[in-house]
Design a protein around this motif. Structure first.
Motif, PDB file in Angstrom:
ATOM      1  N   GLU A  68      25.570  35.296  47.490  1.00  0.00           N
ATOM      2  CA  GLU A  68      24.912  35.284  48.794  1.00  0.00           C
ATOM      3  C   GLU A  68      25.046  33.924  49.493  1.00  0.00           C
ATOM      4  N   GLU A  69      25.148  32.862  48.745  1.00  0.00           N
ATOM      5  CA  GLU A  69      25.191  31.527  49.346  1.00  0.00           C
ATOM      6  C   GLU A  69      26.455  31.276  50.154  1.00  0.00           C
ATOM      7  N   TYR A  70      27.511  32.108  49.954  1.00  0.00           N
ATOM      8  CA  TYR A  70      28.756  31.929  50.694  1.00  0.00           C
ATOM      9  C   TYR A  70      28.769  32.687  52.027  1.00  0.00           C
ATOM     10  N   VAL A  71      27.841  33.627  52.187  1.00  0.00           N
ATOM     11  CA  VAL A  71      27.832  34.483  53.375  1.00  0.00           C
ATOM     12  C   VAL A  71      27.550  33.648  54.624  1.00  0.00           C
ATOM     13  N   GLY A  72      28.363  33.885  55.658  1.00  0.00           N
ATOM     14  CA  GLY A  72      28.184  33.187  56.931  1.00  0.00           C
ATOM     15  C   GLY A  72      28.897  31.851  57.020  1.00  0.00           C
ATOM     16  N   LYS A  73      29.495  31.403  55.924  1.00  0.00           N
ATOM     17  CA  LYS A  73      30.185  30.115  55.929  1.00  0.00           C
ATOM     18  C   LYS A  73      31.688  30.310  56.143  1.00  0.00           C
ATOM     19  N   PRO A  74      32.346  29.365  56.784  1.00  0.00           N
ATOM     20  CA  PRO A  74      33.808  29.438  56.900  1.00  0.00           C
ATOM     21  C   PRO A  74      34.452  29.447  55.514  1.00  0.00           C
ATOM     22  N   LEU A  75      35.443  30.287  55.347  1.00  0.00           N
ATOM     23  CA  LEU A  75      36.103  30.402  54.048  1.00  0.00           C
ATOM     24  C   LEU A  75      36.700  29.067  53.615  1.00  0.00           C
ATOM     25  N   LEU A  76      37.260  28.335  54.558  1.00  0.00           N
ATOM     26  CA  LEU A  76      37.861  27.049  54.226  1.00  0.00           C
ATOM     27  C   LEU A  76      36.816  26.077  53.678  1.00  0.00           C
ATOM     28  N   GLN A  77      35.618  26.108  54.239  1.00  0.00           N
ATOM     29  CA  GLN A  77      34.542  25.235  53.760  1.00  0.00           C
ATOM     30  C   GLN A  77      34.128  25.616  52.338  1.00  0.00           C
ATOM     31  N   VAL A  78      34.068  26.903  52.055  1.00  0.00           N
ATOM     32  CA  VAL A  78      33.695  27.367  50.718  1.00  0.00           C
ATOM     33  C   VAL A  78      34.735  26.934  49.687  1.00  0.00           C
ATOM     34  N   LEU A  79      36.009  27.069  50.044  1.00  0.00           N
ATOM     35  CA  LEU A  79      37.066  26.686  49.116  1.00  0.00           C
ATOM     36  C   LEU A  79      37.112  25.176  48.922  1.00  0.00           C
ATOM     37  N   ASP A  80      36.835  24.424  49.977  1.00  0.00           N
ATOM     38  CA  ASP A  80      36.814  22.965  49.856  1.00  0.00           C
ATOM     39  C   ASP A  80      35.691  22.490  48.939  1.00  0.00           C
ATOM     40  N   ALA A  81      34.668  23.322  48.783  1.00  0.00           N
ATOM     41  CA  ALA A  81      33.554  22.968  47.896  1.00  0.00           C
ATOM     42  C   ALA A  81      33.886  23.228  46.428  1.00  0.00           C
ATOM     43  N   GLY A  82      35.076  23.718  46.164  1.00  0.00           N
ATOM     44  CA  GLY A  82      35.499  23.930  44.781  1.00  0.00           C
ATOM     45  C   GLY A  82      35.409  25.356  44.286  1.00  0.00           C
ATOM     46  N   VAL A  83      35.023  26.281  45.154  1.00  0.00           N
ATOM     47  CA  VAL A  83      34.918  27.686  44.752  1.00  0.00           C
ATOM     48  C   VAL A  83      36.316  28.285  44.615  1.00  0.00           C
ATOM     49  N   ASN A  84      36.513  29.056  43.568  1.00  0.00           N
ATOM     50  CA  ASN A  84      37.794  29.729  43.337  1.00  0.00           C
ATOM     51  C   ASN A  84      37.520  31.196  43.053  1.00  0.00           C
ATOM     52  N   PHE A  85      37.704  32.049  44.078  1.00  0.00           N
ATOM     53  CA  PHE A  85      37.427  33.475  43.915  1.00  0.00           C
ATOM     54  C   PHE A  85      38.373  34.124  42.912  1.00  0.00           C
ATOM     55  N   CYS A  86      39.573  33.611  42.784  1.00  0.00           N
ATOM     56  CA  CYS A  86      40.533  34.191  41.838  1.00  0.00           C
ATOM     57  C   CYS A  86      40.102  33.929  40.398  1.00  0.00           C
ATOM     58  N   SER A  87      39.522  32.760  40.115  1.00  0.00           N
ATOM     59  CA  SER A  87      39.049  32.489  38.763  1.00  0.00           C
ATOM     60  C   SER A  87      37.843  33.345  38.436  1.00  0.00           C
ATOM     61  N   VAL A  88      37.004  33.627  39.437  1.00  0.00           N
ATOM     62  CA  VAL A  88      35.859  34.522  39.225  1.00  0.00           C
ATOM     63  C   VAL A  88      36.351  35.896  38.817  1.00  0.00           C
ATOM     64  N   ARG A  89      37.389  36.363  39.499  1.00  0.00           N
ATOM     65  CA  ARG A  89      37.954  37.671  39.151  1.00  0.00           C
ATOM     66  C   ARG A  89      38.544  37.640  37.750  1.00  0.00           C
ATOM     67  N   GLN A  90      39.169  36.520  37.373  1.00  0.00           N
ATOM     68  CA  GLN A  90      39.753  36.410  36.038  1.00  0.00           C
ATOM     69  C   GLN A  90      38.666  36.443  34.968  1.00  0.00           C
ATOM     70  N   ARG A  91      37.557  35.740  35.236  1.00  0.00           N
ATOM     71  CA  ARG A  91      36.449  35.763  34.278  1.00  0.00           C
ATOM     72  C   ARG A  91      35.875  37.156  34.148  1.00  0.00           C
ATOM     73  N   THR A  92      35.754  37.853  35.259  1.00  0.00           N
ATOM     74  CA  THR A  92      35.251  39.227  35.217  1.00  0.00           C
ATOM     75  C   THR A  92      36.170  40.113  34.385  1.00  0.00           C
ATOM     76  N   THR A  93      37.480  39.924  34.553  1.00  0.00           N
ATOM     77  CA  THR A  93      38.443  40.696  33.762  1.00  0.00           C
ATOM     78  C   THR A  93      38.327  40.374  32.288  1.00  0.00           C
ATOM     79  N   ASP A  94      38.157  39.098  31.966  1.00  0.00           N
ATOM     80  CA  ASP A  94      38.028  38.688  30.569  1.00  0.00           C
ATOM     81  C   ASP A  94      36.775  39.295  29.935  1.00  0.00           C
ATOM     82  N   VAL A  95      35.676  39.283  30.677  1.00  0.00           N
ATOM     83  CA  VAL A  95      34.434  39.860  30.159  1.00  0.00           C
ATOM     84  C   VAL A  95      34.607  41.352  29.916  1.00  0.00           C
ATOM     85  N   ALA A  96      35.234  42.039  30.856  1.00  0.00           N
ATOM     86  CA  ALA A  96      35.451  43.475  30.695  1.00  0.00           C
ATOM     87  C   ALA A  96      36.334  43.765  29.479  1.00  0.00           C
ATOM     88  N   MET A  97      37.351  42.952  29.285  1.00  0.00           N
ATOM     89  CA  MET A  97      38.231  43.139  28.120  1.00  0.00           C
ATOM     90  C   MET A  97      37.471  42.879  26.822  1.00  0.00           C
TER      91      MET A  97
END
Length: 284
Positions: A205-234
């Motif tokens: 929820e904390e990312y909602v309403g923020k520019p995507l570039l600003q979120v990524l500059d803060a160190g967020v990596n949506f692709c790594s989140v997806r990778q962790r989710t995949t690892d947990v599911a496996m």
């Protein structure tokens, strides 16, 4: 008295008229004028004029205007309440404006026949879905693609990463995820509109309403989140499989133990052979 004069009978259409080779009709208005001029043309020239008046292979879609811009054909279909991409866009179109309409989807191969297309404006529509092969056939020559101010939440990265065009993606209700992050990293985005790519929805929820570039500059990596989710599911799947194997082994051992116990009880219930022999000897 009813015969035409030799000059009239053998005369060719006046230079510059819509029925002359130098003045072929290039618009619906000129074509209408050409038809009017045919009423005064001798019958022998009517067929010839009709051939010249027909704009072969350069017809303009209904409710659109076809013109020339710097010697290149421009097709202008802005604000015409269109609900889909026109089918009969001229093949030699270089500039195509479809902005401010009601288009909701860009299907596969929608512009495949437009090999000369350089600028495509699809802004201010109601686009929600873009197929993976939506821009197939125009990827090499397209220089500008405007998809701003639509209803796009997500887009297949394959649809955009094959383009060399400068992209405008601002003012859409984006769902910030790995695919959008990859587009931002790899595609050629218009620098003036990057800040207007905001997260309408996001995994947190904390990312909602923020520019995507600003979120990524803060160190967020949506692709790594997806990778962790995949690892947990496996991991969960592997744990479940391992648990099933253990349960099967336990059941197998318990079943064999029960069978063994039954067999032992059965053997105990049988009369002893040695006892039977001793009884027989005593009797003798």
């Amino acid at each position: 008295m009813g015969k035409a004069s030799p000059e009239h009978r053998g005369a060719s259409p006046p230079p510059g008229s819509c029925c002359s080779p130098q003045g072929i009709a290039s618009s619906h208005g000129e074509l209408a004028g050409c038809k009017m001029s045919l009423t005064t043309t001798p019958a022998a020239s009517v067929a010839f004029c009709l051939l010249l008046c027909v704009p072969w292979g350069s017809s303009c879609p209904p409710r659109c205007q076809c013109t020339e811009r710097a010697g290149a054909k421009a097709v202008l279909c802005s604000s015409q309440h269109l609900e889909e991409i026109p089918k009969d866009i001229p093949k030699d179109a270089v500039f195509l404006k479809l902005d401010a309409n009601s288009i909701t989807r860009i299907p596969s191969n929608a512009f495949r026949h437009l090999s000369h297309l350089q600028e495509l404006d699809l802004s201010r529509n109601a686009i929600e879905k873009i197929d993976r092969a939506a821009f197939k056939g125009v990827a090499a020559g397209l220089r500008t693609l405007d998809l701003s101010s639509n209803h796009i939440r997500s887009i297949p990265k394959e649809a955009l990463l094959a383009l060399n065009a400068k992209l405008r993606l601002a003012n859409n209700p984006w769902h910030c995820e790995c695919a959008l992050q990859e587009v931002l990293w790899e595609a050629q985005l218009d620098p003036d509109s990057v800040q207007d790519i905001t997260c309408h929805t996001a995994p947190r929820e904390e990312y909602v309403g923020k520019p995507l570039l600003q979120v990524l500059d803060a160190g967020v990596n949506f692709c790594s989140v997806r990778q962790r989710t995949t690892d947990v599911a496996m991991f969960i799947a592997m744990f479940g499989w391992f648990a099933m194997v253990i349960v099967y082994v336990i059941c197998y051992v318990r079943h064999n133990r029960e069978d063994t116990c039954k067999h032992v009880d059965y053997l105990k219930s049988l009369p002893s052979t040695q006892g039977h022999t001793e009884t027989t000897s005593t009797a003798l």
